[in-house]
Design a protein around this motif. Structure first.
Motif, short mmCIF file in Angstrom:
data_model
loop_
_atom_site.label_atom_id
_atom_site.label_comp_id
_atom_site.label_asym_id
_atom_site.label_seq_id
_atom_site.Cartn_x
_atom_site.Cartn_y
_atom_site.Cartn_z
N PRO A 104 75.76 39.76 51.24
CA PRO A 104 77.21 39.78 51.47
C PRO A 104 77.68 41.17 51.89
N LEU A 105 78.84 41.21 52.54
CA LEU A 105 79.41 42.48 52.96
C LEU A 105 80.05 43.19 51.76
N ILE A 106 79.25 43.98 51.09
CA ILE A 106 79.75 44.77 49.97
C ILE A 106 79.31 46.22 50.18
N ASP A 107 80.10 47.12 49.65
CA ASP A 107 79.81 48.54 49.86
C ASP A 107 79.19 49.17 48.62
N THR A 108 78.70 48.35 47.72
CA THR A 108 78.17 48.87 46.46
C THR A 108 76.70 48.52 46.24
N MET A 109 75.98 48.16 47.30
CA MET A 109 74.59 47.78 47.11
C MET A 109 73.74 48.90 46.51
N PRO A 110 73.87 50.15 46.95
CA PRO A 110 73.06 51.20 46.31
C PRO A 110 73.36 51.31 44.81
N GLU A 111 74.64 51.26 44.45
CA GLU A 111 75.00 51.33 43.03
C GLU A 111 74.47 50.11 42.27
N LEU A 112 74.54 48.93 42.91
CA LEU A 112 74.06 47.72 42.26
C LEU A 112 72.56 47.79 42.02
N GLU A 113 71.80 48.22 43.03
CA GLU A 113 70.35 48.36 42.87
C GLU A 113 70.02 49.33 41.74
N GLU A 114 70.74 50.43 41.68
CA GLU A 114 70.48 51.43 40.65
C GLU A 114 70.80 50.89 39.26
N THR A 115 71.87 50.11 39.16
CA THR A 115 72.31 49.59 37.87
C THR A 115 71.30 48.62 37.27
N VAL A 116 70.77 47.73 38.09
CA VAL A 116 69.87 46.70 37.56
C VAL A 116 68.40 47.09 37.65
N ALA A 117 68.10 48.27 38.19
CA ALA A 117 66.71 48.69 38.38
C ALA A 117 65.88 48.65 37.10
N PRO A 118 66.36 49.19 35.98
CA PRO A 118 65.52 49.14 34.77
C PRO A 118 65.18 47.72 34.33
N SER A 119 66.14 46.81 34.43
CA SER A 119 65.88 45.42 34.02
C SER A 119 64.91 44.74 34.97
N LEU A 120 65.05 45.00 36.27
CA LEU A 120 64.12 44.41 37.24
C LEU A 120 62.70 44.93 37.02
N GLU A 121 62.58 46.22 36.75
CA GLU A 121 61.26 46.79 36.49
C GLU A 121 60.65 46.21 35.22
N GLN A 122 61.51 46.00 34.22
CA GLN A 122 61.02 45.37 32.98
C GLN A 122 60.54 43.95 33.27
N MET A 123 61.26 43.24 34.12
CA MET A 123 60.89 41.86 34.44
C MET A 123 59.55 41.80 35.16
N VAL A 124 59.29 42.76 36.05
CA VAL A 124 58.07 42.73 36.86
C VAL A 124 56.91 43.44 36.16
N TYR A 125 57.17 44.57 35.50
CA TYR A 125 56.08 45.37 34.95
C TYR A 125 55.91 45.21 33.44
N GLY A 126 56.85 44.56 32.77
CA GLY A 126 56.76 44.46 31.32
C GLY A 126 55.51 43.72 30.87
N VAL A 127 54.96 44.14 29.73
CA VAL A 127 53.77 43.49 29.19
C VAL A 127 54.20 42.48 28.13
N GLY A 128 53.30 41.55 27.86
CA GLY A 128 53.61 40.54 26.87
C GLY A 128 54.29 39.34 27.48
N VAL A 129 54.75 38.45 26.62
CA VAL A 129 55.41 37.23 27.06
C VAL A 129 56.80 37.57 27.62
N LEU A 130 57.10 37.03 28.80
CA LEU A 130 58.37 37.30 29.45
C LEU A 130 59.39 36.24 29.04
N ASP A 131 60.52 36.69 28.51
CA ASP A 131 61.65 35.80 28.24
C ASP A 131 62.52 35.80 29.49
N LEU A 132 62.22 34.91 30.42
CA LEU A 132 62.90 34.92 31.72
C LEU A 132 64.38 34.58 31.58
N ASP A 133 64.73 33.69 30.67
CA ASP A 133 66.14 33.37 30.47
C ASP A 133 66.93 34.61 30.07
#
Length: 456
Positions: free
Chosen positions: A396-425
């Motif tokens: 979508p045409l939004i001007d906050t994509m860099p800020e959005l990527e930065e905000t959710v980056a730790p959670s996305l990294e946890q989702m992809v790189y986290g060890v153990g059972v993933l609680d996807l919900d």
């Protein structure tokens, strides 16, 4: 007397070759563009703002040199920036907006909100630009708002998969009875993608099969291909939609591969070197990227690589951006600026820029020509760049994509790189909740905090 087109082409090509032969590798120092005069008299010159690596800037200088050879034309000077972000920073810092300038669709919202541009459709239509025959409808729609074409499509950037042919050898895979696309295949399944990643992972040689960035942009093709949605609404979004049932289903299938440390680069390896560096070293089987990655990979003479479309979970899907030529709202002569845009988007000059290898042209005629496909050079299947445009989805045409990527980056990294059972919900709900203050700050401010009880 007007200079003939053939002579202009010869001079332009000669200019590119001569400039490329220079030994000075330092980037050009951009000078702030001169503000356009406020009078209605024809301007003494126009400023063309270009973005890209040195080879692209040299090609653009050649197209401008060709324009300037015509004694009846208003002179055009170039201001150049290495990246879109650098140009935007200068403009936000007070530099004048060039009369004509390159921009990406991702910055269109910012341009419109600040009144930096003016629509180009009527001016270009008056000059006979063939929108329908030469440009895809999707590219035109991507740059259109309020029933007007705001900027002229110039390039497209669909994401594809680059693969190392020595690590991902489809012939050898088929000979071993593994699921691999055949020589005539124009697409491949996610199962085939997974098989290729596993085949390329060779612990004895220290190679891994694939790297997909744990970002919104990196995961979006897989969510979309699996029938999911990245955002809750198209215009404007108020939240990410990773926790929707369809998106979670697509992510669950994708993460089965991406969370496998046997075939993907882990965080410790990425701390040692970026994924691109692993690929250049011949230690990574596959990486996602757009056409601009091609010249970088070509610099490694011993790297044999090719491309495939993004793999299909269900349907074909990828993401990307559209680059464009925009016209300043303050240019002294919109008519002359429009003439120059027509010059720049002609097939000859787009072909010259495309021949640098970085640009995938929005001009369909050039995209199907040798200037872009470059037969005999890697990648062999450059046609997949073109076919991928048909399944490209722009955010979508939004001007906050860099800020959005930065905000959710730790959670996305946890989702992809986290060890153990993933609680996807839980993790997808967390990602969506984190996105709301960025995408819809007013509603997020009015929402009760987790510690507050809703009022009766």
């Amino acid at each position: 007397m007007r200079v003939t087109r053939g002579l202009l082409a010869c001079v332009a090509v000669a200019s590119v070759l001569a400039t490329a032969a220079c030994t000075d590798d330092s980037p050009d120092d951009p000078t702030p563009p001169t503000p356009s005069p406020s009078s209605t008299a024809p301007p003494d010159k126009l400023v063309f703002g270009v973005v890209g690596p040195r080879d692209v800037q040299r090609a653009f200088r050649a197209t401008v040199d060709a324009w300037n050879l015509d004694p009846d034309s208003t002179d055009v000077t170039i201001e150049s920036w290495p990246t879109q972000a650098a140009m935007r920073a200068d403009i936000e810092g007070g530099a004048a907006v060039p009369d004509i300038f390159m921009s990406s669709r991702s910055d269109l919202s910012w341009l419109l909100e600040n009144g930096y541009t003016q629509p180009v459709d009527e001016l270009l239509d008056e000059r006979g630009v063939e929108f329908g025959d030469t440009y895809s409808r999707d590219a035109l729609q991507a740059l259109s708002t309020d029933d007007h074409l705001q900027c002229m499509p110039y390039g497209v950037t669909p994401k594809v998969i680059y693969y190392n042919k020595r690590l991902v050898n489809f012939d050898r895979m088929r000979n071993r009875g593994l699921d691999a696309p055949d020589e005539e295949a124009t697409s491949w399944s996610f199962d085939q993608f997974t098989a290729a990643a596993e085949f390329a992972s060779r612990p004895a040689r220290g190679s891994k099969g694939v790297h997909i960035a744990p970002t919104i942009d990196g995961l979006s093709p897989f969510i979309l291909s699996g029938g999911g949605t990245v955002f809750d609404e198209a215009d404007p979004p108020t939240s990410l939609a990773f926790s929707s049932d369809s998106s979670k289903d697509a992510l669950e299938r994708t993460l089965e591969l991406l969370r496998n440390p046997q075939v993907t680069l882990d965080e410790s390896q990425l701390d040692q070197a970026a994924a691109l560096r692993w690929f250049l070293r011949g230690k990574l089987g596959m990486i996602a990227g757009d056409r601009s990655l091609t010249p970088i990979l070509r610099q490694k003479n011993n790297l044999d690589f090719d491309v495939m479309p993004m793999p299909k979970l269900d349907g074909a899907a990828t993401v990307g951006d559209v680059t464009a030529l925009c016209m300043s709202a303050q240019t002294a002569s919109p008519a002359i600026a429009a003439d120059f845009i027509v010059h720049e988007v002609s097939s000859d000059w787009v072909g010259l820029v495309a021949s640098t290898g970085y640009l995938q042209p929005a001009n369909v005629e050039v995209a199907l020509a040798d200037d872009f496909l470059q037969p005999g050079r890697r990648p062999e299947h450059a046609t997949f760049f073109n076919s991928s445009v048909r399944s490209m989805v722009e955010p979508p045409l939004i001007d906050t994509m860099p800020e959005l990527e930065e905000t959710v980056a730790p959670s996305l990294e946890q989702m992809v790189y986290g060890v153990g059972v993933l609680d996807l919900d839980a993790i997808t709900t967390q990602i969506d909740d984190e996105s709301k203050p960025v995408l819809d700050p007013e509603s997020a401010a009015d929402a009760p905090s987790p510690s507050e009880s809703p009022s009766e």
